[in-house]
Design a protein around this motif. Structure first.
Motif, PDB file in Angstrom:
ATOM      1  N   LEU A   1       0.825  -1.209   0.000  1.00 37.78           N
ATOM      2  CA  LEU A   1       0.000   0.000   0.000  1.00 37.78           C
ATOM      3  C   LEU A   1       0.861   1.261   0.000  1.00 37.78           C
ATOM      4  N   PRO A   2       1.901   1.304  -0.864  1.00 35.06           N
ATOM      5  CA  PRO A   2       2.694   2.529  -0.915  1.00 35.06           C
ATOM      6  C   PRO A   2       1.866   3.687  -1.462  1.00 35.06           C
ATOM      7  N   VAL A   3       2.218   4.869  -1.021  1.00 30.64           N
ATOM      8  CA  VAL A   3       1.472   6.072  -1.380  1.00 30.64           C
ATOM      9  C   VAL A   3       2.290   6.913  -2.349  1.00 30.64           C
ATOM     10  N   GLY A   4       1.617   7.650  -3.230  1.00 28.92           N
ATOM     11  CA  GLY A   4       2.343   8.611  -4.046  1.00 28.92           C
ATOM     12  C   GLY A   4       1.840   8.717  -5.467  1.00 28.92           C
ATOM     13  N   PHE A   5       2.303   9.770  -6.115  1.00 28.49           N
ATOM     14  CA  PHE A   5       1.916  10.033  -7.493  1.00 28.49           C
ATOM     15  C   PHE A   5       2.918   9.467  -8.490  1.00 28.49           C
ATOM     16  N   VAL A   6       4.089   9.023  -8.022  1.00 28.21           N
ATOM     17  CA  VAL A   6       5.099   8.464  -8.912  1.00 28.21           C
ATOM     18  C   VAL A   6       5.355   7.015  -8.512  1.00 28.21           C
ATOM     19  N   GLY A   7       4.903   6.101  -9.324  1.00 25.13           N
ATOM     20  CA  GLY A   7       5.220   4.699  -9.138  1.00 25.13           C
ATOM     21  C   GLY A   7       4.292   3.906  -8.231  1.00 25.13           C
ATOM     22  N   ALA A   8       3.469   4.556  -7.435  1.00 22.66           N
ATOM     23  CA  ALA A   8       2.633   3.814  -6.481  1.00 22.66           C
ATOM     24  C   ALA A   8       1.597   2.948  -7.200  1.00 22.66           C
ATOM     25  N   VAL A   9       0.845   3.546  -8.105  1.00 29.76           N
ATOM     26  CA  VAL A   9      -0.187   2.792  -8.827  1.00 29.76           C
ATOM     27  C   VAL A   9       0.454   1.651  -9.612  1.00 29.76           C
ATOM     28  N   GLU A  10       1.560   1.953 -10.276  1.00 31.68           N
ATOM     29  CA  GLU A  10       2.222   0.956 -11.116  1.00 31.68           C
ATOM     30  C   GLU A  10       2.786  -0.195 -10.286  1.00 31.68           C
ATOM     31  N   SER A  11       3.390   0.122  -9.136  1.00 30.21           N
ATOM     32  CA  SER A  11       3.972  -0.946  -8.311  1.00 30.21           C
ATOM     33  C   SER A  11       2.885  -1.842  -7.739  1.00 30.21           C
ATOM     34  N   LYS A  12       1.746  -1.262  -7.389  1.00 25.37           N
ATOM     35  CA  LYS A  12       0.643  -2.069  -6.852  1.00 25.37           C
ATOM     36  C   LYS A  12       0.007  -2.926  -7.942  1.00 25.37           C
ATOM     37  N   ALA A  13      -0.074  -2.386  -9.151  1.00 26.36           N
ATOM     38  CA  ALA A  13      -0.573  -3.189 -10.273  1.00 26.36           C
ATOM     39  C   ALA A  13       0.373  -4.354 -10.549  1.00 26.36           C
ATOM     40  N   ALA A  14       1.683  -4.092 -10.479  1.00 25.77           N
ATOM     41  CA  ALA A  14       2.668  -5.162 -10.693  1.00 25.77           C
ATOM     42  C   ALA A  14       2.552  -6.229  -9.605  1.00 25.77           C
ATOM     43  N   LEU A  15       2.271  -5.809  -8.378  1.00 19.24           N
ATOM     44  CA  LEU A  15       2.070  -6.775  -7.301  1.00 19.24           C
ATOM     45  C   LEU A  15       0.879  -7.683  -7.611  1.00 19.24           C
ATOM     46  N   ARG A  16      -0.227  -7.101  -8.020  1.00 22.09           N
ATOM     47  CA  ARG A  16      -1.413  -7.908  -8.338  1.00 22.09           C
ATOM     48  C   ARG A  16      -1.132  -8.850  -9.506  1.00 22.09           C
ATOM     49  N   GLU A  17      -0.392  -8.383 -10.497  1.00 25.30           N
ATOM     50  CA  GLU A  17      -0.086  -9.204 -11.666  1.00 25.30           C
ATOM     51  C   GLU A  17       0.913 -10.315 -11.352  1.00 25.30           C
ATOM     52  N   SER A  18       1.666 -10.159 -10.257  1.00 20.97           N
ATOM     53  CA  SER A  18       2.707 -11.134  -9.914  1.00 20.97           C
ATOM     54  C   SER A  18       2.131 -12.469  -9.447  1.00 20.97           C
ATOM     55  N   GLY A  19       0.893 -12.463  -8.984  1.00 22.26           N
ATOM     56  CA  GLY A  19       0.303 -13.681  -8.444  1.00 22.26           C
ATOM     57  C   GLY A  19       0.689 -13.968  -7.000  1.00 22.26           C
ATOM     58  N   LEU A  20       1.499 -13.111  -6.389  1.00 24.16           N
ATOM     59  CA  LEU A  20       1.862 -13.295  -4.989  1.00 24.16           C
ATOM     60  C   LEU A  20       0.641 -13.046  -4.097  1.00 24.16           C
ATOM     61  N   PRO A  21       0.574 -13.684  -2.934  1.00 19.58           N
ATOM     62  CA  PRO A  21      -0.528 -13.410  -2.011  1.00 19.58           C
ATOM     63  C   PRO A  21      -0.425 -11.965  -1.531  1.00 19.58           C
ATOM     64  N   ALA A  22      -1.494 -11.201  -1.709  1.00 18.36           N
ATOM     65  CA  ALA A  22      -1.350  -9.762  -1.501  1.00 18.36           C
ATOM     66  C   ALA A  22      -2.625  -9.077  -1.049  1.00 18.36           C
ATOM     67  N   VAL A  23      -2.397  -7.934  -0.408  1.00 23.59           N
ATOM     68  CA  VAL A  23      -3.411  -6.904  -0.181  1.00 23.59           C
ATOM     69  C   VAL A  23      -2.851  -5.662  -0.859  1.00 23.59           C
ATOM     70  N   SER A  24      -3.641  -5.053  -1.717  1.00 22.27           N
ATOM     71  CA  SER A  24      -3.200  -3.822  -2.372  1.00 22.27           C
ATOM     72  C   SER A  24      -4.412  -2.925  -2.572  1.00 22.27           C
ATOM     73  N   ASN A  25      -4.172  -1.811  -3.232  1.00 25.79           N
ATOM     74  CA  ASN A  25      -5.279  -0.958  -3.644  1.00 25.79           C
ATOM     75  C   ASN A  25      -4.961  -0.395  -5.020  1.00 25.79           C
TER      76      ASN A  25
END
Length: 196
Positions: free
Chosen positions: A143-167
């Motif tokens: 759940l990192p915050v910010g306008f640079v890289g936050a959305v992209e890193s969370k999308a990459a987490l979801r796409e990774s298939g790892l067990p996760a909580v994100s937004n």
């Protein structure tokens, strides 16, 4: 673990539930959503968070069985009230193509190995680095915050298939990341988990 709940928290949850119906959610999903919404006083998290109940059940069991908890910054660790955490940011150094946050994650991985719960609320680069490692996590709360890289890193987490909580949005931060972990810490342990 018995936790004394202050009357202000009880009333705060009552008011939140009067405005947000979470009764349809599975137990651990509900616990995480409510604690994150409560920590930020932001009802929008209810539709912004992404998680899976089966993943949470396994992570809850790992957490209560003593799996290590790794955080990206001390502020996330400070918000996790009933568990020691590992944070290696103070030992980290930035280098070419590597932020201090990313190096801290690398150092923490070397220390704890597989099976940890990772709680990232500050730096998208910390989450990006974790995704490059063979961490075999019990859970990644990304759940990192910010306008640079936050959305992209969370999308990459979801796409990774790892067990996760994100937004999905730019929102996040130390308070909500630690709240998500606390939801799992505070949730009662089923009898079958205690005896297994």
């Amino acid at each position: 673990m018995n936790r004394v709940i202050h009357p202000i928290e009880v009333e705060s949850y009552r008011r939140m539930r009067a405005r947000l119906d979470t009764s349809h959610l599975a137990p651990l999903t509900r616990a995480v959503v409510e604690r994150v919404v409560h920590s930020a006083a932001d009802l929008d998290y209810a539709s912004d968070l992404v998680m899976d109940e089966d993943v949470l059940v396994k992570a809850h069991a790992a957490l209560h069985a003593g799996a290590p908890v790794v955080v990206d910054v001390e502020m996330v660790g400070a918000g996790i009230t009933r568990r020691e955490t590992v944070c290696r940011l103070k030992d980290a150094v930035a280098g070419p193509g590597l932020t201090r946050s990313a190096h801290g994650i690398r150092l923490a991985h070397e220390q704890v190995g597989p099976g940890a719960l990772w709680v990232i609320g500050n730096a998208p680069t910390a989450l990006e680095e974790l995704l490059t490692l063979d961490a075999a996590p019990a859970l990644v709360i990304g759940l990192p915050v910010g306008f640079v890289g936050a959305v992209e890193s969370k999308a990459a987490l979801r796409e990774s298939g790892l067990p996760a909580v994100s937004n999905v949005s730019e929102k996040g931060g130390s308070a909500v990341a630690s709240a998500a972990l606390n939801a799992l810490l505070y949730h009662p342990v089923p009898h079958s988990e205690e005896t297994s």
